[in-house]
Design an enzyme around this catalytic site. Structure first.
Site: not given
Lengths: 198, 245
Positions: B130, B167
């Site tokens: 993006r 994560e």
């Protein structure tokens, strides 16, 4: 039988002798044997490093499309994202990203297309384009036209009209007749060759 | 094998090598040849002087409205929030709806361009994917080059890479060798900063090659995730803040 059309290369369609085309071509780096042996990869990242040549690229597309009542510029992930939004902003159109599966967060429609081995899918948000909208589809390079054909199908499934597909580079396969579901294809340059001594 | 070796020597003996020899001779990746820096600075001093007057007026106008740029509320409202994507509990900030709002998208780019024009910034680095949507229009408007920072194995040439934590596990971002030069001034663009892991990796990559990070710029910040703390000395500029969950 699907209608075939001549690919329009810029040099033979209004921009003969335009020095911007040579600047664009010269700014594209050829990387041999990527992603695999025998492929001469057309690297547009060097075009993006050349502000003048990058601006020429966008200007040529903007001049072509600004008076064609285009309301949507769709760009194919990821290199289509590098060209599409600048064109969209300049001509007052929406930008619609066409993405690999699983990336878009909302409700999507998808279309599969052939790869050399196997296939992949292209996705678009369902609410991105409306019926009767006039669309251009942008990618950095067109080879077989498989990805662009999938993109055209996505647009047509929503009742939108694909006015043209546009790419910076067109591989030899698209010289002469091309099959993109009968849609016009506009291309700035042919592939760059290797430098004399690399 | 023998015939390939002798053809190779034949090619070397007859420069410039004929087209047929190119495949034999060119195994290595051509290095990046950057255009001269002077030729890429397309904003003259006169233009920059005019722009700073313009920016001062825009800043004065914005200051009247409680210090906030009046374009921000429309930008914020054009962003769609999608619950539970990519997994339960996450409120995903969807900028594709901003891109469908021609005024909001134009305003977003204009705000960044006004901020970064005439600051001697020669590099706009954008993080895949993006960042590729917002970075190039800014780069074009301020006369800078655009440098894509990509996931592994996407860039075709010689790369340098930087690892960062997820994560669970790690990922890498990559940049082409030779895309930037020491001493250049850069901004790094992404649509959103969450934990700051990706942006921090981008900063490290550019700093390793001697580039000065003037600022990181994102449309959206999720301040609860404290991404700002990972950016070290680099300032962060944001248009919209939002809750993570």
């Amino acid at each position: 039988k699907e209608k075939e059309r001549e690919t329009m290369f810029a040099a033979e369609n209004g921009l003969k002798g335009d020095p911007r085309l040579e600047a664009i071509s010269a700014a594209i780096r050829v990387v041999p044997n990527f992603p695999k042996k025998g492929i001469m990869f057309q690297d547009i990242t060097t075009l993006l490093l050349d502000h003048k040549a990058f601006k020429h690229t966008i200007d040529i597309f903007v001049d072509r499309y600004k008076d064609m009542q285009i309301s949507v510029v769709a760009g194919v992930e990821a290199r289509g994202f590098m060209f599409g939004p600048s064109i969209a902003l300049a001509i007052g159109a929406k930008f619609v990203p066409l993405r690999k599966p699983g990336k878009l967060p909302g409700k999507v429609i998808s279309e599969s297309y052939e790869l050399e081995y196997g296939h992949d899918r292209l996705e678009m948000h369902v609410d991105a384009v409306k019926p009767l909208e006039r669309v251009i589809i942008i990618d950095d390079l067109v080879a077989t036209g498989g990805t662009l054909s999938a993109a055209i199908s996505l647009m047509e499934s929503q009742g939108a009209e694909v006015v043209e597909c546009a790419c910076v580079i067109g591989l030899p396969e698209v010289k002469g007749q091309h099959k993109l579901k009968g849609k016009p294809l506009y291309v700035l340059v042919e592939p760059s060759g290797l430098d004399e001594f690399c | 094998m023998q015939s390939i070796v002798s053809s190779y020597h034949l090619c070397l003996a007859h420069p410039p090598p004929p087209v047929l020899c190119q495949r034999l001779l060119c195994h290595r990746i051509p290095s990046i040849r950057l255009p001269s820096r002077r030729s890429t600075t397309s904003l003259g001093l006169f233009t920059c002087a005019a722009v700073s007057r313009e920016s001062e007026m825009a800043a004065a106008a914005a200051a009247k409205e409680d210090g906030q740029d009046p374009r921000i509320p429309k930008i914020a409202s054009s962003i769609r929030v999608i619950p539970d994507f990519p997994k339960p509990g996450i409120m995903f900030q969807d900028i594709t709806t901003l891109l469908l709002d021609t005024e909001a998208f134009k305003d977003t780019i204009d705000i960044f361009v006004e901020r970064y024009k005439c600051k001697g910034i020669s590099v706009v680095a954008g993080v895949e994917a993006r960042g590729f949507i917002f970075g190039p229009p800014i780069a074009l408007a301020i006369g800078a080059k655009f440098v894509p920072m990509r996931k592994p194995k996407k860039l075709p040439g010689k790369v340098i890479s930087e690892e960062y934590s997820l994560e669970y596990g790690t990922d890498k971002i990559e940049m082409h060798v030779g895309a930037v030069e020491p001493g250049e001034r850069a901004i790094i663009i992404d649509d959103l900063i969450a934990t700051g892991g990706t942006l921090a990796a981008a900063i490290r990559l550019l700093e390793r090659v001697g580039v000065k990070i003037v600022e990181c710029a994102c449309v959206i910040e999720l301040p609860e995730l404290k991404g700002r703390e990972k950016l070290g000395e680099a300032p962060l500029f944001i248009l919209v803040t939002s809750d993570a969950a």
